[in-house]
Design an enzyme around this catalytic site. Sequence first.
Site, PDB file in Angstrom:
ATOM      1  N   GLY A 178     -26.845  -5.616  35.186  1.00 51.58           N
ATOM      2  CA  GLY A 178     -28.314  -4.951  35.009  1.00 51.58           C
ATOM      3  C   GLY A 178     -29.373  -5.752  35.845  1.00 51.58           C
ATOM      4  O   GLY A 178     -28.924  -6.607  36.538  1.00 51.58           O
ATOM      5  N   SER A 179     -30.689  -5.555  35.458  1.00 55.59           N
ATOM      6  CA  SER A 179     -31.597  -6.320  35.971  1.00 55.59           C
ATOM      7  C   SER A 179     -31.560  -7.505  35.321  1.00 55.59           C
ATOM      8  O   SER A 179     -31.046  -8.089  34.043  1.00 55.59           O
ATOM      9  CB  SER A 179     -32.944  -5.325  35.701  1.00 55.59           C
ATOM     10  N   LYS A 216     -21.325  -0.324  26.223  1.00 58.32           N
ATOM     11  CA  LYS A 216     -22.535   0.467  25.886  1.00 58.32           C
ATOM     12  C   LYS A 216     -23.144   0.885  27.322  1.00 58.32           C
ATOM     13  O   LYS A 216     -23.700   0.047  28.015  1.00 58.32           O
ATOM     14  CB  LYS A 216     -23.673  -0.462  25.549  1.00 58.32           C
ATOM     15  N   GLY A 262     -31.019  -9.012  31.662  1.00 48.81           N
ATOM     16  CA  GLY A 262     -30.078 -10.070  31.520  1.00 48.81           C
ATOM     17  C   GLY A 262     -30.267 -11.304  30.762  1.00 48.81           C
ATOM     18  O   GLY A 262     -29.753 -12.105  30.089  1.00 48.81           O
ATOM     19  N   GLU A 291     -37.232  -7.622  43.208  1.00 47.74           N
ATOM     20  CA  GLU A 291     -36.576  -6.414  43.539  1.00 47.74           C
ATOM     21  C   GLU A 291     -37.414  -5.390  43.528  1.00 47.74           C
ATOM     22  O   GLU A 291     -38.035  -4.997  42.330  1.00 47.74           O
ATOM     23  CB  GLU A 291     -35.291  -6.433  42.643  1.00 47.74           C
ATOM     24  N   CYS A 294     -27.765  -2.889  43.769  1.00 48.26           N
ATOM     25  CA  CYS A 294     -28.122  -4.109  43.651  1.00 48.26           C
ATOM     26  C   CYS A 294     -27.968  -5.059  45.065  1.00 48.26           C
ATOM     27  O   CYS A 294     -28.827  -5.879  45.103  1.00 48.26           O
ATOM     28  CB  CYS A 294     -27.130  -4.815  42.489  1.00 48.26           C
ATOM     29  N   GLU A 331     -24.233 -10.048  35.805  1.00 50.02           N
ATOM     30  CA  GLU A 331     -24.273  -9.671  37.162  1.00 50.02           C
ATOM     31  C   GLU A 331     -25.587  -9.187  37.252  1.00 50.02           C
ATOM     32  O   GLU A 331     -25.819  -7.918  36.751  1.00 50.02           O
ATOM     33  CB  GLU A 331     -23.101  -8.501  37.510  1.00 50.02           C
TER      34      GLU A 331
HETATM   35  P1  NAD Z   1     -31.241  -2.312  33.099  1.00 52.63           P
HETATM   36  O1  NAD Z   1     -31.374  -3.733  33.292  1.00 52.63           O
HETATM   37  O2  NAD Z   1     -32.598  -1.656  32.907  1.00 52.63           O
HETATM   38  O3  NAD Z   1     -30.308  -1.913  32.136  1.00 52.63           O
HETATM   39  C1  NAD Z   1     -28.790  -2.078  32.000  1.00 52.63           C
HETATM   40  C2  NAD Z   1     -28.397  -1.874  30.808  1.00 52.63           C
HETATM   41  O4  NAD Z   1     -28.915  -2.846  29.775  1.00 52.63           O
HETATM   42  C3  NAD Z   1     -28.363  -0.586  30.370  1.00 52.63           C
HETATM   43  O5  NAD Z   1     -27.333  -0.038  29.678  1.00 52.63           O
HETATM   44  C4  NAD Z   1     -29.538  -0.825  28.895  1.00 52.63           C
HETATM   45  O6  NAD Z   1     -29.407   0.447  28.145  1.00 52.63           O
HETATM   46  C5  NAD Z   1     -29.215  -2.030  28.697  1.00 52.63           C
HETATM   47  N1  NAD Z   1     -30.361  -2.829  28.186  1.00 52.63           N
HETATM   48  C6  NAD Z   1     -31.577  -2.414  27.976  1.00 52.63           C
HETATM   49  N2  NAD Z   1     -32.258  -3.297  27.175  1.00 52.63           N
HETATM   50  C7  NAD Z   1     -31.519  -4.136  26.640  1.00 52.63           C
HETATM   51  C8  NAD Z   1     -31.574  -5.270  25.670  1.00 52.63           C
HETATM   52  N3  NAD Z   1     -32.715  -5.649  25.160  1.00 52.63           N
HETATM   53  N4  NAD Z   1     -30.423  -5.877  25.486  1.00 52.63           N
HETATM   54  C9  NAD Z   1     -29.403  -5.562  26.202  1.00 52.63           C
HETATM   55  N5  NAD Z   1     -29.028  -4.482  26.792  1.00 52.63           N
HETATM   56  C10 NAD Z   1     -30.101  -3.727  27.204  1.00 52.63           C
HETATM   57  O7  NAD Z   1     -30.845  -1.785  34.611  1.00 52.63           O
HETATM   58  P2  NAD Z   1     -30.430  -0.336  35.272  1.00 52.63           P
HETATM   59  O8  NAD Z   1     -31.882  -0.024  35.547  1.00 52.63           O
HETATM   60  O9  NAD Z   1     -29.579   0.436  34.495  1.00 52.63           O
HETATM   61  O10 NAD Z   1     -29.781  -0.941  36.459  1.00 52.63           O
HETATM   62  C11 NAD Z   1     -30.528  -1.483  37.592  1.00 52.63           C
HETATM   63  C12 NAD Z   1     -30.402  -3.094  37.697  1.00 52.63           C
HETATM   64  O11 NAD Z   1     -29.024  -3.451  37.639  1.00 52.63           O
HETATM   65  C13 NAD Z   1     -30.716  -3.521  39.106  1.00 52.63           C
HETATM   66  O12 NAD Z   1     -31.771  -4.669  38.773  1.00 52.63           O
HETATM   67  C14 NAD Z   1     -29.404  -3.919  40.043  1.00 52.63           C
HETATM   68  O13 NAD Z   1     -29.896  -4.983  40.807  1.00 52.63           O
HETATM   69  C15 NAD Z   1     -28.610  -4.213  38.834  1.00 52.63           C
HETATM   70  N6  NAD Z   1     -27.410  -4.165  39.247  1.00 52.63           N
HETATM   71  C16 NAD Z   1     -26.728  -5.210  39.364  1.00 52.63           C
HETATM   72  C17 NAD Z   1     -25.294  -5.236  39.624  1.00 52.63           C
HETATM   73  C18 NAD Z   1     -24.390  -6.468  40.265  1.00 52.63           C
HETATM   74  O14 NAD Z   1     -23.236  -6.502  40.026  1.00 52.63           O
HETATM   75  N7  NAD Z   1     -25.296  -7.660  40.367  1.00 52.63           N
HETATM   76  C19 NAD Z   1     -24.640  -3.985  40.054  1.00 52.63           C
HETATM   77  C20 NAD Z   1     -25.295  -2.883  39.899  1.00 52.63           C
HETATM   78  C21 NAD Z   1     -26.762  -2.948  39.352  1.00 52.63           C
END
Ligand code: NAD
Length: 490
Positions: free
Chosen positions: A209-210, A157, A214, A367, A266, A232
């Site tokens: 993601g965030s 997804k 997470g 962040e 990130c 991650e």
């Molecule tokens: P986000 O957490 O908003 O979304 C990530 C994913 O989660 C998307 O596909 C989103 O649709 C999905 N999502 C949303 N709500 C959900 C739920 N309730 N249950 C399951 N999945 C859900 O993050 P973003 O804005 O797309 O990306 C930015 C974040 O990602 C920042 O915090 C950044 O630091 C982090 N990031 C981490 C790494 C790493 O490897 N550590 C790499 C890149 C980005």
Amino acid sequence: MTTFRSVNPARPDEVVGEYPVHDAEAVDAAVARAARAQRSWARRPVPARADIIAAAGTIISRDKDAFTALVSREAGKVLVEAGGDVQEAVDMAWFVAGQGRAAWGATVPSELGDKLCWTTRQPVGVVGMITPWNFPVAIPSWKIFPALLAGNGVVIKPSEHAPACCEAFVAACVEAGVPADLVQVVHGFAEPAAALAAHPGVRALSFTGSVPTGRKVAVAAMETGPRLLSLELGGKNAMVVRADADLDLAVEGAVFGAFGTSGQRCTSTSRLIAHPDIAAELVDRIVKRAAELRLGDPQDPSVDVGPVITGSSAERIAGMVAAAVDEGATVATGGEIVTADGCEGGAFFTPTVLTGVRPDHHIARHEVFGPVLAVLEVADMDDALAVVNSVEYGLSAAVYTRDINAALRAVDAIDTGIVYVNAPTIGAEIPLPFGGTKHTGNGFREAGSRGIEQFSEVKTVYVDYSGRLQKAQIDTHPPEGGAPAGTEGR
Ligand code: NAD
């Protein structure tokens, strides 16, 4: 079926693609299709799977310009960064393909005669993946290639902000020979992602993601979902600049680390912890360089900084800057949402430097995910390292110094998954493990030789060719008079 549009963040009226909003039922169907396809994929020899992954790398390399343009259009990354994102997928394909012709486990000498012991890897089955938008080709590649090499099916997804990049990546995999049903893409927002995270047919889930999202994923997975869960998450990455540092290098590093990808990595440098003797000069020079950066259409090769991903993201960043000012910080440069020529409706955030930030300020602990550098002055190196470690995140950190002893002591003391010396907090390389400590993750690493661990189970095999019952876990050298007391039941 309801649909949503992915748009160009520089010009949100420009639609990149229209995709279905999948529901839990569609996720079920995708898991079932991937599971069926996985059974025959897992029977292929590992090197045969590796050959297909290598071919996918060749196809992405062949189409690099088109991929780069798409990443730039959909994620708003300037061309050199978009190209780097795509190249990472190519490098990952070739690195992972190489792992398909390398050791797949270990042999260990047995404690008994005529007996072999080894470990091997086996697929988990169907792997679920939920990805962010900011590395829209690279991150799917970090997950999909090792998962396929391990013999799994995949349901991914992608972020609602970058579905086209993921579709293009998966199309390259299929062109290379990945069976069409093996990698399923489901689209939408939280609902299909949450359904995937809680799906009992998904044996491993890899989430990037965030931190707040997470945590939701972890709860859903804990209840009914996968056994293997890799998280991650975000970072609050610090650069420590000692008084003895090469300031030219530190200025360039801070500007690249903080404002590259509009601060939406990130690993972006978001705290600068500087010695008071050099802090004023450092800030002056960073402010000058920040003001020279050209904001605009990321597809224009002369542009340095593209838009942030959405208008609401820009509002959120502005809110964090305003809160920092309320707490006592000063805006040395930036802090504004602006427009750019030819980019109607795009939200650009001016590269921002905040001075007078203290470790307890909200901006120093959370962040931002935007082009904002918070400057903290700390004289003592032990205190500086304590500030680096004082946040809940543990992804990346950097130390600038000419003193090798100080550098290596800092490497030991810093509690992050990645540490740089005399280089900014961004810039990971494929053959090395990537990931963080504390709330940035849950112990897994992506890329490098450990990248496959989250997508495979280790199986331990014993083969006894002695033709008689040999007893392990029994004391084979008992003292005279029989088994030592207390071991009979083992
Ligand atoms: P986000 O957490 O908003 O979304 C990530 C994913 O989660 C998307 O596909 C989103 O649709 C999905 N999502 C949303 N709500 C959900 C739920 N309730 N249950 C399951 N999945 C859900 O993050 P973003 O804005 O797309 O990306 C930015 C974040 O990602 C920042 O915090 C950044 O630091 C982090 N990031 C981490 C790494 C790493 O490897 N550590 C790499 C890149 C980005």
